[in-house]
Motif scaffolding. Sequence first.
Motif, PDB file in Angstrom:
ATOM      1  N   GLN A  61       0.835  -1.193   0.000  1.00  0.00           N
ATOM      2  CA  GLN A  61       0.000   0.000   0.000  1.00  0.00           C
ATOM      3  C   GLN A  61       0.876   1.251   0.000  1.00  0.00           C
ATOM      4  O   GLN A  61       1.846   1.341   0.747  1.00  0.00           O
ATOM      5  CB  GLN A  61      -0.893   0.017   1.240  1.00  0.00           C
ATOM      6  CG  GLN A  61      -2.065  -0.931   1.190  1.00  0.00           C
ATOM      7  CD  GLN A  61      -3.255  -0.324   0.469  1.00  0.00           C
ATOM      8  OE1 GLN A  61      -3.264   0.853   0.126  1.00  0.00           O
ATOM      9  NE2 GLN A  61      -4.258  -1.154   0.221  1.00  0.00           N
ATOM     10  N   ASP A  62       0.528   2.214  -0.867  1.00  0.00           N
ATOM     11  CA  ASP A  62       1.256   3.482  -0.915  1.00  0.00           C
ATOM     12  C   ASP A  62       0.595   4.449   0.064  1.00  0.00           C
ATOM     13  O   ASP A  62      -0.448   5.045  -0.241  1.00  0.00           O
ATOM     14  CB  ASP A  62       1.243   4.064  -2.332  1.00  0.00           C
ATOM     15  CG  ASP A  62       2.196   5.258  -2.470  1.00  0.00           C
ATOM     16  OD1 ASP A  62       2.654   5.763  -1.423  1.00  0.00           O
ATOM     17  OD2 ASP A  62       2.465   5.680  -3.601  1.00  0.00           O
ATOM     18  N   ARG A  64       1.466   7.294   1.007  1.00  0.00           N
ATOM     19  CA  ARG A  64       1.565   8.709   0.651  1.00  0.00           C
ATOM     20  C   ARG A  64       0.299   9.213  -0.044  1.00  0.00           C
ATOM     21  O   ARG A  64       0.071  10.420  -0.131  1.00  0.00           O
ATOM     22  CB  ARG A  64       2.781   8.941  -0.248  1.00  0.00           C
ATOM     23  CG  ARG A  64       4.109   8.825   0.483  1.00  0.00           C
ATOM     24  CD  ARG A  64       5.289   8.802  -0.440  1.00  0.00           C
ATOM     25  NE  ARG A  64       5.393   7.530  -1.157  1.00  0.00           N
ATOM     26  CZ  ARG A  64       6.463   7.130  -1.842  1.00  0.00           C
ATOM     27  NH1 ARG A  64       7.528   7.915  -1.890  1.00  0.00           N
ATOM     28  NH2 ARG A  64       6.487   5.971  -2.455  1.00  0.00           N
ATOM     29  N   GLN A  65      -0.504   8.310  -0.567  1.00  0.00           N
ATOM     30  CA  GLN A  65      -1.693   8.694  -1.304  1.00  0.00           C
ATOM     31  C   GLN A  65      -2.943   8.762  -0.429  1.00  0.00           C
ATOM     32  O   GLN A  65      -4.031   9.053  -0.930  1.00  0.00           O
ATOM     33  CB  GLN A  65      -1.929   7.699  -2.458  1.00  0.00           C
ATOM     34  CG  GLN A  65      -0.740   7.511  -3.377  1.00  0.00           C
ATOM     35  CD  GLN A  65      -0.297   8.824  -4.008  1.00  0.00           C
ATOM     36  OE1 GLN A  65      -1.119   9.622  -4.449  1.00  0.00           O
ATOM     37  NE2 GLN A  65       1.011   9.053  -4.024  1.00  0.00           N
ATOM     38  N   TYR A  99       6.460   5.703   4.736  1.00  0.00           N
ATOM     39  CA  TYR A  99       6.220   7.007   4.107  1.00  0.00           C
ATOM     40  C   TYR A  99       4.896   7.648   4.527  1.00  0.00           C
ATOM     41  O   TYR A  99       4.459   8.626   3.934  1.00  0.00           O
ATOM     42  CB  TYR A  99       6.232   6.890   2.580  1.00  0.00           C
ATOM     43  CG  TYR A  99       7.527   6.366   2.014  1.00  0.00           C
ATOM     44  CD1 TYR A  99       8.640   7.196   1.886  1.00  0.00           C
ATOM     45  CD2 TYR A  99       7.640   5.042   1.599  1.00  0.00           C
ATOM     46  CE1 TYR A  99       9.827   6.723   1.361  1.00  0.00           C
ATOM     47  CE2 TYR A  99       8.827   4.552   1.067  1.00  0.00           C
ATOM     48  CZ  TYR A  99       9.921   5.397   0.954  1.00  0.00           C
ATOM     49  OH  TYR A  99      11.096   4.926   0.435  1.00  0.00           O
TER      50      TYR A  99
END
Length: 309
Positions: A16-17, A19-20, A45
């Motif tokens: 999973q990103d 930052r989004q 992050y």
Amino acid sequence: MDTTLPDDSHWLDAAQDRRQTDDLAAQLQARARSGASMRGFRLKYANLAGIDLVHHGSREGYDLREADLYRADLQNAHLFALDLRGTSLMKADLRGANLHCADLRDCNLLGVRLEGARLDNVLWDRQLIQERRGRECQRAGDVNGARQHFEEAEETYRNLRLRLEKAGLFEQAGYFFHREMVMRRLQMPRLSGARLLSWLVDLFSGYGEKPLNVVLFSLGLIVACGLLYFLVGVRHGELPLGLALERGLSANLMDLLDCLYYSVVTFTTLGYGDITPHGLARPIAAFEAFAGSFTMALFVVVFVKKMTR
């Protein structure tokens, strides 16, 4: 703002990103307050600046053990008493965060930013994870791996020491300074003179952080030299002092006490002159006087360093 709680697979998914996700901090706060486990969450992050993870109304903090907070933004976060054992805080930004009473044992703290963070009563490891890994590599014969881990440990200890000094927590800062110097020594060639000298400084004074070491060394030297004087003999005027098997126990004991007294006088370089060395006792006395002068000066330096913080 949508604070619907994602399921565990969302939080444990390393792909999973983070930052989004704009409302990630709110989601994590809601998750914490729900009482559900947060152990092992993958938060690389993640933007968690200003997050409030204080367990209000309880002396025990929330459990965020074994999480991954690599390069996470935790500036000005409220993390009082948070349990972060085993968590990776590598290069995380904790500037201005409140870490009062947080548990940071077994954490990866390499490159963590702690400027302005509140660090009172934090639970630290006696040995950082990098030091433990380095010693494991050393025992396995992996010289290069050990050196790399010791370099990382030195860097991390130095970072923590500087931040604790800025926070006025000098006792803990002194301990981390000692560990920093030990890590620097372990990177030196094993049989080098520099490593031996560094080890002696650590033995005698703990790199200036252990005045008790100086006191114990002084007492040990005084007793050792006193016993040597008793064995080789000294003179009190024209009378010999020393071991004499033909004399009784009480007489030998009195001579031993006199030799210990002479050792104290020689170590402190007072030199009253009532007892004098002869024969083999002379080089022993010369060595003890030199070592005593050096040791007393060292004690003053170490003591003043500790007391003037």
